[in-house]
Design a protein around this motif. Structure first.
Motif: not given
Length: 70
Positions: A31-49
């Motif tokens: 879902a984040c593909g192509g959205l760049g800085d229009d997205v903020l992901v809040v996570t503590a998961d280093r693998g996901l980051r």
């Protein structure tokens, strides 16, 4: 992004809600593909980051808690 039993939560005005049919991490990365800085992901998961596309902004849960009203 909601997955599992949380997929049934109601929509919220002003929020894009993605309901993951399977892995929430996989759906979030897609879902984040192509959205760049229009997205903020809040996570503590280093693998996901590490899997997020370049340019996606990331914050930890501590930051989000600090932004919420008391």
């Amino acid at each position: 992004m909601v997955e599992g039993a949380a997929r049934d939560v109601p929509d919220v005005d002003g929020v894009r809600l993605v309901r993951a049919p399977g892995s929430g991490d996989d759906a979030l990365v897609a879902a984040c593909g192509g959205l760049g800085d229009d997205v903020l992901v809040v996570t503590a998961d280093r693998g996901l980051r590490a899997r997020l596309p370049a340019g996606v902004r990331v914050a930890g849960p501590g930051w989000l808690l600090g932004e919420l009203p008391d």
